[in-house]
Enzyme design. Structure first.
Site, PDB file in Angstrom:
ATOM      1  N   HIS A  12      41.947  42.240  40.253  1.00  0.00           N
ATOM      2  CA  HIS A  12      40.862  43.228  40.149  1.00  0.00           C
ATOM      3  C   HIS A  12      40.293  43.615  41.514  1.00  0.00           C
ATOM      4  CE1 HIS A  12      37.793  39.685  39.451  1.00  0.00           C
ATOM      5  NE2 HIS A  12      37.921  39.938  40.747  1.00  0.00           N
ATOM      6  N   HIS A  59      30.568  40.408  41.098  1.00  0.00           N
ATOM      7  CA  HIS A  59      30.575  40.029  42.512  1.00  0.00           C
ATOM      8  C   HIS A  59      29.174  40.202  43.121  1.00  0.00           C
ATOM      9  CE1 HIS A  59      34.728  40.867  41.362  1.00  0.00           C
ATOM     10  NE2 HIS A  59      35.083  40.017  42.301  1.00  0.00           N
ATOM     11  N   HIS A 193      43.809  34.458  47.577  1.00  0.00           N
ATOM     12  CA  HIS A 193      43.048  35.126  48.620  1.00  0.00           C
ATOM     13  C   HIS A 193      41.838  34.273  48.993  1.00  0.00           C
ATOM     14  CE1 HIS A 193      40.863  36.325  44.988  1.00  0.00           C
ATOM     15  NE2 HIS A 193      39.884  36.867  45.701  1.00  0.00           N
ATOM     16  N   GLU A 240      39.110  32.597  40.800  1.00  0.00           N
ATOM     17  CA  GLU A 240      39.118  33.601  39.738  1.00  0.00           C
ATOM     18  C   GLU A 240      40.266  33.402  38.748  1.00  0.00           C
ATOM     19  OE1 GLU A 240      37.283  37.368  42.299  1.00  0.00           O
ATOM     20  OE2 GLU A 240      39.454  37.128  42.065  1.00  0.00           O
TER      21      GLU A 240
END
Length: 441
Positions: A12, A59, A193, A240
């Site tokens: 996403h 976020h 990431h 995530e």
């Protein structure tokens, strides 16, 4: 009954939404992203799902650390695009399937998952970045969504196994919903990431592919991993990926991967995959349709058990998710009374505030007449009535008496301390002398 027709796993990263909005379809660097999603778009057009349940994380856009939940389910009827700092993307709001969401929420609570619920919160790129690539939306979205926000930013966060179990609960919830609906699960986030600290820019492509293999064939191995192990393999923000286990837990043990693609253009490994049950049989997992229907009925009884018989308690009105949905407007209006500026405006010109909030004539009348009993029956929660009372100079006892259809004097005779009047108002002691003069409806 509702039916899970398949699932999608997708990154996403805002990179996806940026590429779409900037028209990068034919740019050599960005084109692989669009190519990866084309088979998914085709699959969705074939399946035509009524609802997509989107597992995502916010976020620090609509959810902040003054109240941060592990699992927050959207039960609203519409979701707008959030402004993340530079203006919201030009996407239309997407409809929410409130009835199915309420059932899912009730089912998960019955299965002892401690859920939070939200309405009228905008959704950020965690949801809309992939959604805008999955569904054509120029003329409106072709279906509705149910957003499930997982708090993965502030440790401690849910374990991988807890997410996997939540997915199993989701499946029980969806398949016990009585209306015929086709549902697609969408898990978002990741892959590898890290976007902070000296390790910013960390990626691990071999692990990303290994993760996708395990997700399909051995999710139990992923459920055993700790957050530290996931961070070591994929970077801290790749936490995530536990959201992908929510989706996997809701799918059968055996699944077939219809499509899988991976691309690393910059900071995040962008992956997208489509999964379907491996075997198509009558019913679900080989269970015949009649048995499946009976199990669904049994699960609905399990969900309803905690409030079963509550309707026999006269004068009792549980504030349910359905009530919260249907009476959100008037409850939201009264909630503003905790703000000093709004209180002043309300006392000076109530009609203007009614108009601003879009209250119906019935709602305006109940508030103006201080018809406490009518508001309770309508679906206003009591703890907002006592705030209204505090603002207009009415004690809690006046409200209690009115709800029972009694005078204050008669109600006070049912108390151990008949003369005790009180309120939640900070200046209640200054108003006490006037309370006995106040009438009640």
């Amino acid at each position: 009954m509702a039916n899970i027709v398949g699932a999608i796993a997708t990154s996403h990263t805002p990179t996806i939404g940026f590429a779409l909005d900037a028209g990068k379809q034919h740019d050599d660097v960005w084109a692989p992203i669009f190519k990866a999603y084309e088979p998914v778009q085709k699959w969705l057009k074939e399946k035509k799902p009524d609802v997509m349940l989107v597992v995502y994380n916010d976020h620090v856009t609509s959810f902040f650390f003054d109240h941060y939940s592990a699992f927050a389910l959207g039960v609203g009827s519409e979701y707008k695009v959030a402004d993340e700092g530079g203006g919201a993307r030009k996407l239309p709001p997407v409809g929410g399937h409130a009835a199915l969401a309420r059932h899912i929420g009730s089912s998960l609570m019955a299965d002892e998952f401690d859920m939070s619920f939200f309405q009228e919160k905008a959704l950020d790129h965690g949801c809309f970045s992939p959604l805008s690539m999955l569904w054509e939306h120029e003329n409106g979205w072709p279906g509705k969504i149910i957003p499930l926000q997982v708090g993965v930013l502030q440790f401690p966060i849910p374990t991988a196994r807890r997410c996997y179990k939540l997915g199993q609960g989701l499946r029980r919830a969806i398949e016990s919903y009585p209306e015929d609906l086709d549902v697609v699960l969408v898990a978002t986030g990741g892959l590898s990431h890290q976007v902070h600290g000296e390790r910013a820019g960390f990626n691990n492509t071999p692990w990303d592919h290994r993760f996708l293999d395990l997700l399909e064939n051995d999710p139990e191995a992923l459920a055993r991993l700790t957050h530290a192990e996931l961070a070591t393999l994929g970077g801290l923000e790749s936490a995530e990926v536990i959201m992908w286990l929510v989706m996997r837990g809701a799918m059968p043990a055996g699944i077939h991967c219809r499509h899988r693609e991976y691309y690393l253009p910059s900071m995040t490994g962008i992956a997208v995959a489509v999964y379907e049950p491996a075997v198509a049989v009558d019913g679900v997992d080989g269970v015949d349709a009649a048995l499946q229907a009976r199990r669904a009925e049994e699960h609905r009884a399990h969900v309803a058990r905690q409030l079963d018989g509550i309707e026999k308690l006269q004068g009792t009105y549980p504030f349910t998710l359905q009530t919260s949905n249907e009476r959100y407007r008037i409850n939201r209006y009264l909630y503003q009374l905790i703000q000093p500026a709004f209180r002043e405006r309300f006392l000076a010109d109530a009609e203007a505030t009614y108009e601003e909030a879009g209250l119906t004539g019935e709602e305006r009348d109940m508030i103006s007449r201080r018809d406490w009993q009518a508001m309770i029956r309508y679906g206003v929660i009591f703890f907002l009535l006592e705030k209204l009372g505090a603002v207009v100079g009415v004690s809690n006892l006046h409200i209690y008496a009115a709800m029972r259809g009694q005078s204050l004097a008669d109600f006070q005779q049912t108390r151990n301390a008949p003369g005790a009047l009180y309120s939640v108002a900070g200046s209640a002691s200054d108003r006490a002398a006037d309370w006995n003069k106040t009438g009640t409806k």
